[in-house]
Structures are given as structure tokens and as C-alpha cells.
Write a protein that holds these residues in place. Sequence first.
Motif, short mmCIF file in Angstrom:
data_model
loop_
_atom_site.label_atom_id
_atom_site.label_comp_id
_atom_site.label_asym_id
_atom_site.label_seq_id
_atom_site.Cartn_x
_atom_site.Cartn_y
_atom_site.Cartn_z
N ALA A 1 2.47 1.61 -3.41
CA ALA A 1 1.49 2.01 -4.43
C ALA A 1 1.06 3.46 -4.24
O ALA A 1 0.87 4.20 -5.21
N TYR B 1 0.83 -1.20 0.00
CA TYR B 1 0.00 0.00 0.00
C TYR B 1 0.87 1.26 0.00
O TYR B 1 0.64 2.19 -0.78
N THR C 1 -5.12 0.12 -5.55
CA THR C 1 -6.32 -0.47 -6.14
C THR C 1 -7.43 -0.59 -5.10
O THR C 1 -7.16 -0.61 -3.88
N ASP C 2 -8.66 -0.70 -5.57
CA ASP C 2 -9.78 -0.92 -4.66
C ASP C 2 -9.60 -2.24 -3.92
O ASP C 2 -9.92 -2.35 -2.73
N GLU C 3 -9.06 -3.24 -4.61
CA GLU C 3 -8.86 -4.55 -3.99
C GLU C 3 -7.86 -4.47 -2.83
O GLU C 3 -8.09 -5.06 -1.77
N SER D 1 -7.10 -1.77 -1.09
CA SER D 1 -7.74 -0.99 -0.01
C SER D 1 -8.74 -1.84 0.75
O SER D 1 -8.80 -1.80 1.98
N ALA E 1 -1.05 4.31 -7.31
CA ALA E 1 -1.57 3.10 -7.96
C ALA E 1 -2.28 2.17 -6.96
O ALA E 1 -2.25 0.96 -7.12
#
Length: 110
Positions: free
Chosen positions: A37, A34, A46-48, A50, A44
Motif C-alpha cells: 500500500a 502495508y 489506511t488508518d485501519e 496503520s 494507499a
Amino acid sequence: MAHDHGLDEEKAREVPIWRESTRFTHRERLVMEYAEAMSLTPPAVTDELSDELLAELGAPALLELAAKVGYLNATARSNIALGIHSDGFADACGLAPLATRGETRVTSPA
């Protein structure tokens, strides 16, 4: 800093190779993924990722993580823009160099 706070110094030294190291837990890997990213330009996250961190840490800790990474990125970028460089303290502390990519260490999981 790891030494001063009683943390595992060898584990701390492997942060640069967190993907290859066997010292980090799943949760620690998620946090480092995290932070990495979030630090990219553009970010970068991602929703996944998070969603997985939200389930793993809870909302207050995820918010604190995002705030801390954001703050550290802002200060690092400000230092670069202002021409502020390292004072070289790591060169005088007597610790072994940080692990680097391509270097493999055989260790047990934390």
C-alpha cells in the motif's frame, strides 16, 4: 539472500503470491500489505491498517517499517530514472523461479 541468512527459501519464493500462500503469519501479511500500500502511487495506507500494525508491532517497529519501505521505494525509483537495471544475478543462482499469481501451492502455515 534467504539461503545466506538461514531463512526458509521456499517461503521467501512465495512472497509474490503472499495473499494466496498459506506460509505467512497474520503479522507477515500485515507487513506485506502495508509495504504494498505504501508503494502505490499515490500511497494507499489506511488508518485501519496503520492502527492494526501499531497494535501488532509497536511504534518503533512501525516507524522502522515505514522508513525501510520509503527508502527502498526511493532507491528503486532512482534506479529506474537513471536507467539502472538488474545485473541478472537471479538468472545464474540456480534457484527455481519465484511463485507467480495464479500458481497455487499447498503448504502448511508458518
